[in-house]
Design a protein around this motif. Structure first.
Motif, PDB file in Angstrom:
ATOM      1  N   LEU A  77      12.687   6.028 -40.590  1.00 11.73           N
ATOM      2  CA  LEU A  77      12.648   5.362 -39.285  1.00 11.73           C
ATOM      3  C   LEU A  77      11.392   5.739 -38.506  1.00 11.73           C
ATOM      4  CD1 LEU A  77      16.378   5.668 -38.219  1.00 11.73           C
ATOM      5  CD2 LEU A  77      15.149   3.536 -38.649  1.00 11.73           C
ATOM      6  N   ILE A  78      11.084   7.025 -38.453  1.00 12.06           N
ATOM      7  CA  ILE A  78       9.927   7.469 -37.681  1.00 12.06           C
ATOM      8  C   ILE A  78       8.628   7.045 -38.368  1.00 12.06           C
ATOM      9  CG2 ILE A  78       8.710   9.434 -36.679  1.00 12.06           C
ATOM     10  CD1 ILE A  78      11.468  10.784 -36.413  1.00 12.06           C
ATOM     11  N   LYS A  79       8.590   7.089 -39.683  1.00  5.85           N
ATOM     12  CA  LYS A  79       7.399   6.644 -40.424  1.00  5.85           C
ATOM     13  C   LYS A  79       7.138   5.165 -40.160  1.00  5.85           C
ATOM     14  CE  LYS A  79       4.337   6.998 -44.000  1.00  5.85           C
ATOM     15  NZ  LYS A  79       3.478   5.868 -43.736  1.00  5.85           N
ATOM     16  N   SER A  80       8.182   4.367 -40.110  1.00  3.66           N
ATOM     17  CA  SER A  80       8.038   2.941 -39.815  1.00  3.66           C
ATOM     18  C   SER A  80       7.478   2.737 -38.404  1.00  3.66           C
ATOM     19  CB  SER A  80       9.391   2.245 -39.971  1.00  3.66           C
ATOM     20  OG  SER A  80       9.282   0.892 -39.637  1.00  3.66           O
ATOM     21  N   PHE A  81       7.975   3.497 -37.441  1.00  3.71           N
ATOM     22  CA  PHE A  81       7.476   3.442 -36.062  1.00  3.71           C
ATOM     23  C   PHE A  81       5.997   3.834 -36.030  1.00  3.71           C
ATOM     24  CE2 PHE A  81       7.602   5.867 -31.800  1.00  3.71           C
ATOM     25  CZ  PHE A  81       7.200   4.770 -31.074  1.00  3.71           C
ATOM     26  N   TYR A  82       5.672   4.937 -36.698  1.00  3.06           N
ATOM     27  CA  TYR A  82       4.300   5.418 -36.765  1.00  3.06           C
ATOM     28  C   TYR A  82       3.377   4.356 -37.381  1.00  3.06           C
ATOM     29  CZ  TYR A  82       0.321   8.130 -38.469  1.00  3.06           C
ATOM     30  OH  TYR A  82      -0.943   8.574 -38.747  1.00  3.06           O
ATOM     31  N   ASP A  83       3.782   3.808 -38.510  1.00  2.00           N
ATOM     32  CA  ASP A  83       2.970   2.787 -39.193  1.00  2.00           C
ATOM     33  C   ASP A  83       2.743   1.562 -38.301  1.00  2.00           C
ATOM     34  OD1 ASP A  83       2.825   4.416 -41.435  1.00  2.00           O
ATOM     35  OD2 ASP A  83       4.353   3.300 -42.556  1.00  2.00           O
ATOM     36  N   GLY A  84       3.786   1.139 -37.588  1.00  4.88           N
ATOM     37  CA  GLY A  84       3.647   0.009 -36.672  1.00  4.88           C
ATOM     38  C   GLY A  84       2.662   0.292 -35.552  1.00  4.88           C
ATOM     39  N   LEU A  85       2.722   1.507 -35.013  1.00  6.38           N
ATOM     40  CA  LEU A  85       1.793   1.872 -33.941  1.00  6.38           C
ATOM     41  C   LEU A  85       0.357   1.970 -34.455  1.00  6.38           C
ATOM     42  CD1 LEU A  85       3.810   4.507 -31.901  1.00  6.38           C
ATOM     43  CD2 LEU A  85       3.287   2.152 -31.268  1.00  6.38           C
ATOM     44  N   ILE A  86       0.179   2.434 -35.677  1.00  9.55           N
ATOM     45  CA  ILE A  86      -1.161   2.501 -36.268  1.00  9.55           C
ATOM     46  C   ILE A  86      -1.764   1.098 -36.357  1.00  9.55           C
ATOM     47  CG2 ILE A  86      -2.423   2.940 -38.440  1.00  9.55           C
ATOM     48  CD1 ILE A  86      -1.914   5.477 -36.836  1.00  9.55           C
ATOM     49  N   GLU A  87      -0.948   0.122 -36.740  1.00  8.15           N
ATOM     50  CA  GLU A  87      -1.436  -1.259 -36.819  1.00  8.15           C
ATOM     51  C   GLU A  87      -1.824  -1.794 -35.440  1.00  8.15           C
ATOM     52  OE1 GLU A  87      -2.247  -2.967 -39.580  1.00  8.15           O
ATOM     53  OE2 GLU A  87      -1.758  -1.066 -40.561  1.00  8.15           O
ATOM     54  N   ILE A  88      -1.027  -1.475 -34.426  1.00  8.58           N
ATOM     55  CA  ILE A  88      -1.361  -1.899 -33.061  1.00  8.58           C
ATOM     56  C   ILE A  88      -2.643  -1.197 -32.605  1.00  8.58           C
ATOM     57  CG2 ILE A  88      -0.625  -1.905 -30.646  1.00  8.58           C
ATOM     58  CD1 ILE A  88       2.285  -2.116 -31.737  1.00  8.58           C
ATOM     59  N   GLU A  89      -2.765   0.082 -32.903  1.00 10.56           N
ATOM     60  CA  GLU A  89      -3.975   0.833 -32.531  1.00 10.56           C
ATOM     61  C   GLU A  89      -5.227   0.220 -33.172  1.00 10.56           C
ATOM     62  OE1 GLU A  89      -5.307   5.492 -32.461  1.00 10.56           O
ATOM     63  OE2 GLU A  89      -4.439   4.730 -34.333  1.00 10.56           O
ATOM     64  N   LYS A  90      -5.121  -0.235 -34.415  1.00  9.34           N
ATOM     65  CA  LYS A  90      -6.268  -0.866 -35.091  1.00  9.34           C
ATOM     66  C   LYS A  90      -6.710  -2.135 -34.362  1.00  9.34           C
ATOM     67  CE  LYS A  90      -5.125   0.651 -39.773  1.00  9.34           C
ATOM     68  NZ  LYS A  90      -4.605   0.185 -41.085  1.00  9.34           N
ATOM     69  N   GLN A  91      -5.750  -2.903 -33.874  1.00  7.76           N
ATOM     70  CA  GLN A  91      -6.065  -4.157 -33.196  1.00  7.76           C
ATOM     71  C   GLN A  91      -6.475  -3.962 -31.737  1.00  7.76           C
ATOM     72  OE1 GLN A  91      -2.808  -6.874 -33.720  1.00  7.76           O
ATOM     73  NE2 GLN A  91      -3.018  -6.912 -35.931  1.00  7.76           N
ATOM     74  N   TYR A  92      -5.948  -2.915 -31.105  1.00  7.82           N
ATOM     75  CA  TYR A  92      -6.185  -2.675 -29.674  1.00  7.82           C
ATOM     76  C   TYR A  92      -6.582  -1.212 -29.436  1.00  7.82           C
ATOM     77  CZ  TYR A  92      -3.760  -7.121 -29.376  1.00  7.82           C
ATOM     78  OH  TYR A  92      -3.395  -8.428 -29.545  1.00  7.82           O
ATOM     79  N   PRO A  93      -7.717  -0.775 -29.988  1.00  4.16           N
ATOM     80  CA  PRO A  93      -8.109   0.637 -29.874  1.00  4.16           C
ATOM     81  C   PRO A  93      -8.418   1.094 -28.448  1.00  4.16           C
ATOM     82  CG  PRO A  93      -9.893  -0.659 -30.819  1.00  4.16           C
ATOM     83  CD  PRO A  93      -8.688  -1.558 -30.733  1.00  4.16           C
ATOM     84  N   GLU A  94      -8.671   0.162 -27.560  1.00  5.17           N
ATOM     85  CA  GLU A  94      -8.916   0.510 -26.156  1.00  5.17           C
ATOM     86  C   GLU A  94      -7.615   0.736 -25.391  1.00  5.17           C
ATOM     87  OE1 GLU A  94     -12.059   0.889 -24.848  1.00  5.17           O
ATOM     88  OE2 GLU A  94     -12.720   0.627 -26.924  1.00  5.17           O
ATOM     89  N   ASN A  95      -6.494   0.365 -26.006  1.00  2.76           N
ATOM     90  CA  ASN A  95      -5.222   0.394 -25.292  1.00  2.76           C
ATOM     91  C   ASN A  95      -4.180   1.326 -25.889  1.00  2.76           C
ATOM     92  OD1 ASN A  95      -6.314  -2.672 -25.431  1.00  2.76           O
ATOM     93  ND2 ASN A  95      -5.741  -2.081 -23.367  1.00  2.76           N
ATOM     94  N   VAL A  96      -4.347   1.695 -27.158  1.00  2.00           N
ATOM     95  CA  VAL A  96      -3.347   2.539 -27.844  1.00  2.00           C
ATOM     96  C   VAL A  96      -4.059   3.601 -28.661  1.00  2.00           C
ATOM     97  CG1 VAL A  96      -1.461   2.597 -29.531  1.00  2.00           C
ATOM     98  CG2 VAL A  96      -1.687   0.646 -28.001  1.00  2.00           C
ATOM     99  N   LYS A  97      -3.576   4.821 -28.530  1.00  6.04           N
ATOM    100  CA  LYS A  97      -4.069   5.941 -29.342  1.00  6.04           C
ATOM    101  C   LYS A  97      -2.867   6.628 -29.971  1.00  6.04           C
ATOM    102  CE  LYS A  97      -6.488  10.314 -29.250  1.00  6.04           C
ATOM    103  NZ  LYS A  97      -7.058  11.358 -28.415  1.00  6.04           N
ATOM    104  N   VAL A  98      -2.928   6.841 -31.281  1.00  8.87           N
ATOM    105  CA  VAL A  98      -1.867   7.536 -32.000  1.00  8.87           C
ATOM    106  C   VAL A  98      -2.419   8.860 -32.474  1.00  8.87           C
ATOM    107  CG1 VAL A  98      -0.279   7.449 -33.953  1.00  8.87           C
ATOM    108  CG2 VAL A  98      -0.902   5.328 -32.770  1.00  8.87           C
ATOM    109  N   GLU A  99      -1.696   9.937 -32.173  1.00  9.52           N
ATOM    110  CA  GLU A  99      -2.127  11.258 -32.602  1.00  9.52           C
ATOM    111  C   GLU A  99      -0.988  11.999 -33.295  1.00  9.52           C
ATOM    112  OE1 GLU A  99      -3.535  12.901 -28.896  1.00  9.52           O
ATOM    113  OE2 GLU A  99      -1.518  13.450 -28.260  1.00  9.52           O
ATOM    114  N   VAL A 100      -1.370  12.852 -34.233  1.00  6.95           N
ATOM    115  CA  VAL A 100      -0.394  13.654 -34.969  1.00  6.95           C
ATOM    116  C   VAL A 100      -0.736  15.114 -34.772  1.00  6.95           C
ATOM    117  CG1 VAL A 100       0.584  14.216 -37.219  1.00  6.95           C
ATOM    118  CG2 VAL A 100      -0.048  11.850 -36.705  1.00  6.95           C
TER     119      VAL A 100
END
Length: 102
Positions: A77-100
């Motif tokens: 479940l969390i990996k799916s959430f993470y993967d989805g956010l990574i895709e959004i970050e790729k499209q909107y890097p000015e608006n979303v940052k994912v960190e681990v």
């Protein structure tokens, strides 16, 4: 900017939290915020509704979830959430940052 923070212990997700605002568009019309919110809500609801031994709590002053007991289901479940956010970050890097945090 929305900052999504994931924590990993022993190479497994142990927590996540969100902070900030996407700022892509005015409130009510922000598709980036809507996408992130939908992923967050779906994942968090699945964890709290279907997986035992999870605890919702404030992480770093923001809403998040901490996993008390690992399982294949929680990891998926969390990996799916993470993967989805990574895709959004790729499209909107000015608006979303994912960190681990490890």
């Amino acid at each position: 900017m929305i900052i999504a923070t994931f924590e990993k212990n022993d190479d497994k997700f142990s927590s996540y939290s969100l902070s900030g605002h996407a700022g892509f568009a005015e409130p009510g019309k922000d598709i980036v915020c809507a996408a992130v919110s939908a992923l967050y809500t779906t994942t968090t609801n699945a964890l709290t509704d279907y997986v035992e031994l999870t605890e919702l709590k404030k992480l770093n002053g923001e809403n998040g979830i901490y996993i008390q007991t690992y399982s294949d289901v929680t990891e998926a479940l969390i990996k799916s959430f993470y993967d989805g956010l990574i895709e959004i970050e790729k499209q909107y890097p000015e608006n979303v940052k994912v960190e681990v945090i490890r």
